[in-house]
Design an enzyme around this catalytic site. Structure first.
Site, PDB file in Angstrom:
ATOM      1  N   LYS A  32       0.883  -1.424  -0.075  1.00  0.00           N
ATOM      2  CA  LYS A  32      -0.158   0.600   0.075  1.00  0.00           C
ATOM      3  C   LYS A  32       1.065   1.271   0.296  1.00  0.00           C
ATOM      4  O   LYS A  32       1.453   1.357   1.029  1.00  0.00           O
ATOM      5  CB  LYS A  32      -1.137   0.262   1.409  1.00  0.00           C
ATOM      6  CG  LYS A  32      -1.969   1.241   1.218  1.00  0.00           C
ATOM      7  CD  LYS A  32      -3.282   0.830   2.934  1.00  0.00           C
ATOM      8  CE  LYS A  32      -2.209   1.518   3.777  1.00  0.00           C
ATOM      9  NZ  LYS A  32      -2.077   3.253   3.909  1.00  0.00           N
ATOM     10  N   ASP A  59      -3.108   4.398  -2.056  1.00  0.00           N
ATOM     11  CA  ASP A  59      -4.224   4.589  -0.945  1.00  0.00           C
ATOM     12  C   ASP A  59      -4.090   5.875  -1.048  1.00  0.00           C
ATOM     13  O   ASP A  59      -3.475   6.575  -0.248  1.00  0.00           O
ATOM     14  CB  ASP A  59      -4.135   4.251   0.280  1.00  0.00           C
ATOM     15  CG  ASP A  59      -5.375   4.151   1.637  1.00  0.00           C
ATOM     16  OD1 ASP A  59      -6.436   4.946   1.164  1.00  0.00           O
ATOM     17  OD2 ASP A  59      -3.862   4.191   2.008  1.00  0.00           O
ATOM     18  N   LYS A  61      -7.671   8.229  -1.513  1.00  0.00           N
ATOM     19  CA  LYS A  61      -9.249   8.068  -1.103  1.00  0.00           C
ATOM     20  C   LYS A  61      -9.812   9.705  -1.458  1.00  0.00           C
ATOM     21  O   LYS A  61      -9.604  10.858  -1.424  1.00  0.00           O
ATOM     22  CB  LYS A  61      -8.476   8.651   0.304  1.00  0.00           C
ATOM     23  CG  LYS A  61      -8.255   7.576   0.903  1.00  0.00           C
ATOM     24  CD  LYS A  61      -8.113   7.861   2.614  1.00  0.00           C
ATOM     25  CE  LYS A  61      -7.547   6.549   3.355  1.00  0.00           C
ATOM     26  NZ  LYS A  61      -6.487   6.429   3.729  1.00  0.00           N
ATOM     27  N   ASP A  64     -13.362  14.681  -4.505  1.00  0.00           N
ATOM     28  CA  ASP A  64     -13.835  15.644  -5.200  1.00  0.00           C
ATOM     29  C   ASP A  64     -14.546  15.938  -5.958  1.00  0.00           C
ATOM     30  O   ASP A  64     -15.579  14.756  -6.341  1.00  0.00           O
ATOM     31  CB  ASP A  64     -12.444  15.877  -6.418  1.00  0.00           C
ATOM     32  CG  ASP A  64     -12.411  17.668  -5.863  1.00  0.00           C
ATOM     33  OD1 ASP A  64     -13.046  18.612  -6.609  1.00  0.00           O
ATOM     34  OD2 ASP A  64     -10.885  17.950  -5.664  1.00  0.00           O
ATOM     35  N   THR A 116     -10.772   3.630   9.688  1.00  0.00           N
ATOM     36  CA  THR A 116     -10.809   2.808  11.579  1.00  0.00           C
ATOM     37  C   THR A 116     -10.540   3.817  12.296  1.00  0.00           C
ATOM     38  O   THR A 116     -10.788   3.110  13.435  1.00  0.00           O
ATOM     39  CB  THR A 116      -9.804   2.051  11.235  1.00  0.00           C
ATOM     40  OG1 THR A 116      -8.810   2.612  10.444  1.00  0.00           O
ATOM     41  CG2 THR A 116     -11.014   0.846   9.757  1.00  0.00           C
ATOM     42  N   ARG A 208       2.446  -0.976  11.031  1.00  0.00           N
ATOM     43  CA  ARG A 208       2.965  -0.722  11.713  1.00  0.00           C
ATOM     44  C   ARG A 208       4.261  -2.418  12.273  1.00  0.00           C
ATOM     45  O   ARG A 208       4.960  -2.593  12.216  1.00  0.00           O
ATOM     46  CB  ARG A 208       3.153   0.190  12.813  1.00  0.00           C
ATOM     47  CG  ARG A 208       3.484   1.485  12.520  1.00  0.00           C
ATOM     48  CD  ARG A 208       2.856   2.475  13.138  1.00  0.00           C
ATOM     49  NE  ARG A 208       0.954   2.791  12.695  1.00  0.00           N
ATOM     50  CZ  ARG A 208       0.764   3.473  13.001  1.00  0.00           C
ATOM     51  NH1 ARG A 208       1.019   4.134  13.463  1.00  0.00           N
ATOM     52  NH2 ARG A 208      -1.145   3.650  12.939  1.00  0.00           N
TER      53      ARG A 208
END
Length: 230
Positions: A32, A59, A61, A64, A116, A208
């Protein structure tokens, strides 16, 4: 439609850090590339990762007006990424425009439902959405399905309900995945790989817990085994 490879979120600021990280792995990965990295390094990093034989979830997002998103997607289509996303809150016409922009490419298009990091209380208070978090997420999933998208980004906790509403072929890409011994950090709706498997996720995104591990390859393999039920 379940993908056996966990998607590794490249939580790095530079191309050099990414390439050094990837040296520790064998075979093709699903990676990603998010906003922080893309805005620092641009499309050339995506092309370089592609040349190394890895798949990419870009990614960004997008959110608009429809014409702007369609034009942006025409540019993204040239990058040959495996997956890209928009915000479902942009609406039906925006999502349809995004789909048009990808016409002729093999890139899968998914929509973000609720982040999330968003709690039900926060959603109701800050977005003035009076329904439950699950109702909001499933509504956005149905809207994305109506727009012809391939799936959504959601938490594990809504994956099963989305499968019931939109069908098992509809992608449910779930971030917020943490092995039990790892902190949830800034995400509120988290789950383990095994929980994601049980609750109907088709893809999991892990950052992570892999990128900051003392041995990232071993951590990746452990998470993959738990996700696969091995």
């Amino acid at each position: 439609m379940r993908n056996e490879r966990p998607i590794i979120a490249l939580d790095f600021a530079t191309k050099e850090q990414v390439l050094e990280f990837l040296k520790g792995f064998d075979g093709s990965l699903f990676l990603k590339v998010g906003m922080e990295l893309f805005y620092q390094e641009g499309p050339e990093l995506v092309r370089e990762i592609n040349r190394l034989g890895h798949d990419i979830f870009l990614d960004l997002k997008l959110h608009d007006i429809p014409n702007t998103v369609e034009s942006a997607m025409r540019g993204i289509a040239k990058l040959n990424v495996a997956m890209v996303n928009v915000h479902a809150a942009g609406g039906l016409e925006m999502m349809r425009a995004a789909k048009r922009g990808l016409k002729g490419s093999d890139t899968q298009l998914i929509a973000v439902t609720q982040l999330t990091s968003t709690s039900e209380e926060g959603m109701q208070k800050e977005q003035l959405i009076p329904v439950s978090l699950e109702e909001s997420v499933v509504h956005y999933a149905r809207l994305a399905d109506d727009a012809g998208l391939d799936g959504v980004v959601c938490s594990v906790h809504e994956a099963e309900a989305i499968g019931d509403a939109c069908g098992e072929e509809f992608l449910r890409v779930t971030p917020g995945i943490r092995p039990s011994q790892v902190s949830a950090d800034d995400q509120k709706r988290v789950a383990t790989p095994a929980e994601a498997s049980r609750q109907g996720s088709t893809h999991i995104v892990v950052g992570r817990a892999i990128t900051k591990a003392s041995n990232p390859k071993d951590s990746y393999q452990q998470i993959r085994a738990e996700w696969s039920g091995q």
